[in-house]
Design a protein around this motif. Sequence first.
Motif, PDB file in Angstrom:
ATOM      1  N   LEU A 170     -33.828  25.999 -37.581  1.00 41.04           N
ATOM      2  CA  LEU A 170     -33.556  24.980 -38.591  1.00 41.04           C
ATOM      3  C   LEU A 170     -32.635  25.619 -39.618  1.00 41.04           C
ATOM      4  CD1 LEU A 170     -37.161  23.513 -39.069  1.00 41.04           C
ATOM      5  CD2 LEU A 170     -35.408  22.858 -37.435  1.00 41.04           C
ATOM      6  N   GLU A 171     -31.337  25.417 -39.441  1.00 38.69           N
ATOM      7  CA  GLU A 171     -30.368  26.134 -40.265  1.00 38.69           C
ATOM      8  C   GLU A 171     -29.120  25.335 -40.580  1.00 38.69           C
ATOM      9  OE1 GLU A 171     -29.461  29.581 -37.944  1.00 38.69           O
ATOM     10  OE2 GLU A 171     -28.461  28.449 -36.335  1.00 38.69           O
ATOM     11  N   THR A 172     -29.072  24.082 -40.144  1.00 41.97           N
ATOM     12  CA  THR A 172     -27.874  23.265 -40.345  1.00 41.97           C
ATOM     13  C   THR A 172     -28.206  22.082 -41.247  1.00 41.97           C
ATOM     14  OG1 THR A 172     -27.169  23.858 -38.098  1.00 41.97           O
ATOM     15  CG2 THR A 172     -25.995  22.045 -39.182  1.00 41.97           C
ATOM     16  N   PRO A 173     -27.905  22.205 -42.550  1.00 41.45           N
ATOM     17  CA  PRO A 173     -28.218  21.102 -43.463  1.00 41.45           C
ATOM     18  C   PRO A 173     -27.312  19.899 -43.199  1.00 41.45           C
ATOM     19  CG  PRO A 173     -26.987  22.821 -44.595  1.00 41.45           C
ATOM     20  CD  PRO A 173     -27.282  23.345 -43.219  1.00 41.45           C
ATOM     21  N   PRO A 174     -27.737  18.711 -43.665  1.00 41.75           N
ATOM     22  CA  PRO A 174     -28.975  18.451 -44.415  1.00 41.75           C
ATOM     23  C   PRO A 174     -30.215  18.532 -43.524  1.00 41.75           C
ATOM     24  CG  PRO A 174     -27.802  16.413 -44.011  1.00 41.75           C
ATOM     25  CD  PRO A 174     -26.895  17.515 -43.545  1.00 41.75           C
ATOM     26  N   TYR A 175     -31.356  18.655 -44.176  1.00 42.93           N
ATOM     27  CA  TYR A 175     -32.645  18.738 -43.499  1.00 42.93           C
ATOM     28  C   TYR A 175     -33.381  17.407 -43.658  1.00 42.93           C
ATOM     29  CZ  TYR A 175     -31.451  23.661 -43.683  1.00 42.93           C
ATOM     30  OH  TYR A 175     -30.797  24.852 -43.548  1.00 42.93           O
ATOM     31  N   TYR A 176     -34.230  17.116 -42.688  1.00 40.93           N
ATOM     32  CA  TYR A 176     -34.908  15.815 -42.653  1.00 40.93           C
ATOM     33  C   TYR A 176     -36.394  16.000 -42.369  1.00 40.93           C
ATOM     34  CZ  TYR A 176     -30.148  14.023 -42.185  1.00 40.93           C
ATOM     35  OH  TYR A 176     -28.821  13.731 -42.387  1.00 40.93           O
ATOM     36  N   ALA A 177     -37.166  15.004 -42.779  1.00 40.81           N
ATOM     37  CA  ALA A 177     -38.606  15.032 -42.496  1.00 40.81           C
ATOM     38  C   ALA A 177     -39.148  13.614 -42.378  1.00 40.81           C
ATOM     39  CB  ALA A 177     -39.352  15.779 -43.596  1.00 40.81           C
ATOM     40  N   PHE A 178     -40.175  13.492 -41.549  1.00 40.98           N
ATOM     41  CA  PHE A 178     -40.980  12.280 -41.467  1.00 40.98           C
ATOM     42  C   PHE A 178     -42.428  12.649 -41.783  1.00 40.98           C
ATOM     43  CE2 PHE A 178     -37.610  10.942 -38.476  1.00 40.98           C
ATOM     44  CZ  PHE A 178     -37.323   9.671 -38.981  1.00 40.98           C
ATOM     45  N   PRO A 179     -43.081  11.962 -42.721  1.00 38.34           N
ATOM     46  CA  PRO A 179     -44.523  12.151 -42.892  1.00 38.34           C
ATOM     47  C   PRO A 179     -45.258  11.358 -41.820  1.00 38.34           C
ATOM     48  CG  PRO A 179     -43.742  10.504 -44.448  1.00 38.34           C
ATOM     49  CD  PRO A 179     -42.533  10.972 -43.672  1.00 38.34           C
ATOM     50  N   VAL A 180     -46.303  11.928 -41.243  1.00 39.02           N
ATOM     51  CA  VAL A 180     -47.013  11.244 -40.162  1.00 39.02           C
ATOM     52  C   VAL A 180     -48.521  11.264 -40.381  1.00 39.02           C
ATOM     53  CG1 VAL A 180     -45.249  11.617 -38.404  1.00 39.02           C
ATOM     54  CG2 VAL A 180     -46.987  13.361 -38.755  1.00 39.02           C
ATOM     55  N   ARG A 181     -49.167  10.224 -39.901  1.00 40.88           N
ATOM     56  CA  ARG A 181     -50.630  10.118 -39.883  1.00 40.88           C
ATOM     57  C   ARG A 181     -51.081   9.739 -38.478  1.00 40.88           C
ATOM     58  NH1 ARG A 181     -53.326  10.720 -44.434  1.00 40.88           N
ATOM     59  NH2 ARG A 181     -52.368  10.267 -46.458  1.00 40.88           N
ATOM     60  N   PRO A 182     -52.383   9.872 -38.180  1.00 41.55           N
ATOM     61  CA  PRO A 182     -52.880   9.425 -36.875  1.00 41.55           C
ATOM     62  C   PRO A 182     -52.720   7.909 -36.737  1.00 41.55           C
ATOM     63  CG  PRO A 182     -54.482  10.820 -37.997  1.00 41.55           C
ATOM     64  CD  PRO A 182     -53.443  10.477 -39.003  1.00 41.55           C
ATOM     65  N   GLY A 183     -52.075   7.498 -35.678  1.00 38.74           N
ATOM     66  CA  GLY A 183     -51.929   6.077 -35.379  1.00 38.74           C
ATOM     67  C   GLY A 183     -52.755   5.740 -34.152  1.00 38.74           C
ATOM     68  N   ILE A 184     -53.827   4.976 -34.329  1.00 40.93           N
ATOM     69  CA  ILE A 184     -54.739   4.653 -33.228  1.00 40.93           C
ATOM     70  C   ILE A 184     -54.227   3.417 -32.495  1.00 40.93           C
ATOM     71  CG2 ILE A 184     -57.132   4.267 -32.562  1.00 40.93           C
ATOM     72  CD1 ILE A 184     -56.617   6.903 -34.068  1.00 40.93           C
ATOM     73  N   THR A 185     -54.005   3.562 -31.190  1.00 44.94           N
ATOM     74  CA  THR A 185     -53.547   2.430 -30.383  1.00 44.94           C
ATOM     75  C   THR A 185     -54.733   1.666 -29.805  1.00 44.94           C
ATOM     76  OG1 THR A 185     -51.665   3.812 -29.752  1.00 44.94           O
ATOM     77  CG2 THR A 185     -51.977   1.748 -28.551  1.00 44.94           C
ATOM     78  N   PHE A 186     -55.575   2.372 -29.060  1.00 46.47           N
ATOM     79  CA  PHE A 186     -56.805   1.739 -28.581  1.00 46.47           C
ATOM     80  C   PHE A 186     -57.847   2.804 -28.280  1.00 46.47           C
ATOM     81  CE2 PHE A 186     -54.308   2.261 -24.678  1.00 46.47           C
ATOM     82  CZ  PHE A 186     -55.232   2.716 -23.744  1.00 46.47           C
ATOM     83  N   THR A 187     -59.104   2.373 -28.294  1.00 49.60           N
ATOM     84  CA  THR A 187     -60.244   3.269 -28.097  1.00 49.60           C
ATOM     85  C   THR A 187     -60.639   3.311 -26.629  1.00 49.60           C
ATOM     86  OG1 THR A 187     -61.573   1.363 -28.780  1.00 49.60           O
ATOM     87  CG2 THR A 187     -61.189   3.087 -30.419  1.00 49.60           C
ATOM     88  N   TYR A 188     -61.301   4.419 -26.233  1.00 44.94           N
ATOM     89  CA  TYR A 188     -61.674   4.609 -24.836  1.00 44.94           C
ATOM     90  C   TYR A 188     -63.154   4.325 -24.548  1.00 44.94           C
ATOM     91  CZ  TYR A 188     -57.162   6.974 -24.188  1.00 44.94           C
ATOM     92  OH  TYR A 188     -55.823   7.280 -24.119  1.00 44.94           O
ATOM     93  N   LEU A 189     -64.000   4.302 -25.559  1.00 44.52           N
ATOM     94  CA  LEU A 189     -65.384   3.918 -25.311  1.00 44.52           C
ATOM     95  C   LEU A 189     -65.420   2.463 -24.878  1.00 44.52           C
ATOM     96  CD1 LEU A 189     -68.480   4.427 -25.488  1.00 44.52           C
ATOM     97  CD2 LEU A 189     -68.331   3.600 -27.852  1.00 44.52           C
TER      98      LEU A 189
END
Length: 463
Positions: free
Chosen positions: A381-400
């Motif tokens: 990571l050495e070529t500006p500009p630099y970028y970021a995405f904040p992420v959280r757990p995204g639940i699609t569907f449950t397996y139970l």
Amino acid sequence: MTWEIVDVLIAGGGNAALCAAISARRQGASVRIVEVAPKFYRGGNTRHTRNMRCAHDSATETLTGPYPEEEFFEDLLRVTGGNTNQELARFMISESKEMLDWITEQGVRFQPSLGGTLGLGRTNSFFLGGGRAMLNALYRTAEALGVEIHYDAEVVGLERDGDEFQAARVRIGESVENMPARSFIAAAGGFEANIDWLKQGWGEIADNFLIRGTPYNRGGVLRLLLDAGAQPNGDVTQCHAVAIDARAPKFDGGIITRLDCVVFGIVVNRNAERFYDEGEDIWPKRYAIWGRLVAAQPEQIAYIIFDSRSLKLFMPSLFPPIRADSISELAEKLDLDPQALNRTVTTFNASVRDGDFDSTVLDNCHTEGLSPPKSHWARRLETPPYYAFPVRPGITFTYLGTKVNREARIMMQDGRPATNMFAAGEIMAGNVLGQGYAAGIGMTIGSVFGRVAGKGAADYAQQ
């Protein structure tokens, strides 16, 4: 009020429910669908899908090569860590070979697979127009065949004689009405939108989860079945969970909030520390582990960080990345410790061993002496500009869900299959997906077991 009896009553309105309805109706059965959502939001998580994974023996107009049954099975074993019912898995894979033609016969159209980071051109067929177009095509076919469909209709009770289904109690508006049927198919999804139920497995951190799909999948039908003696299958904490943009809405953000750029950078937590190998494997085989990984981090949040060389290498999401001209400035914008983030980036850069970068294969760009490593696609990571995405757990569907056999019959706690109760789709997906996920397999489960359930329910009703 008691409604006229039908051969097959289906709870749910997504891909699995519609495949079941069409299959049953083509057997000559009378079919009624009750969908808890209003018409505009019909279809559960199918609205947000893009593709399905099916075995096939040769290239087609929309697939670049063969995808043998054994390779599909090996891919499934790899992503689930062997946590799958192998008999049902092999059955599903075998049946999937017919599904592309069958789905097309029901009005669904496919497009050539997308390129870029997905790398699914050989294995997965993409719906022309996406999941909503696919869903609308199935609804048109079902309606043309005479399937009766009711929206804003919630199943709130099941009437049985032993293990034989008799009728469902369905809330429509202010009244609860009795809908009898000769057979019943549960295709009503999981319980991912029920945060209180998620907390039973995850604890209070579930409050920080985002739900990628429909807010109507609250597990009401599943709870009724379990209370009625259906045999549970799966773990309450296992689910399809991906890392999605932390700026996404609590519910129904869909596919456009998913981020496919993990492999092109590094991922750090609130302490500005890396915590997993971002380049472990081809992205479609690993993207569904990142929700659980982020869930284990402080405050259930993480940040994907990359530089300008990678900005055009992945499909954009709904929200633009956060941009900065230096790592320190980026840290400040993310409310991270600038010194800690600079230290992490510097250490990562020093460990990178140059190779031939190729995002479509397991390339030889990797790190040495770094823990955790980055096994592939490692670039400084050495070529500006630099970028970021904040992420959280995204639940699609449950397996139970409910345990089923290869006829899609619900298995009861005494070990016998229910006489006339079937399940298809996310509500029984845990039979195949004990953990992990491979792109497009949820639609395969719904289509295959929906079709099987519809035929079985119709056959029983017409005996």
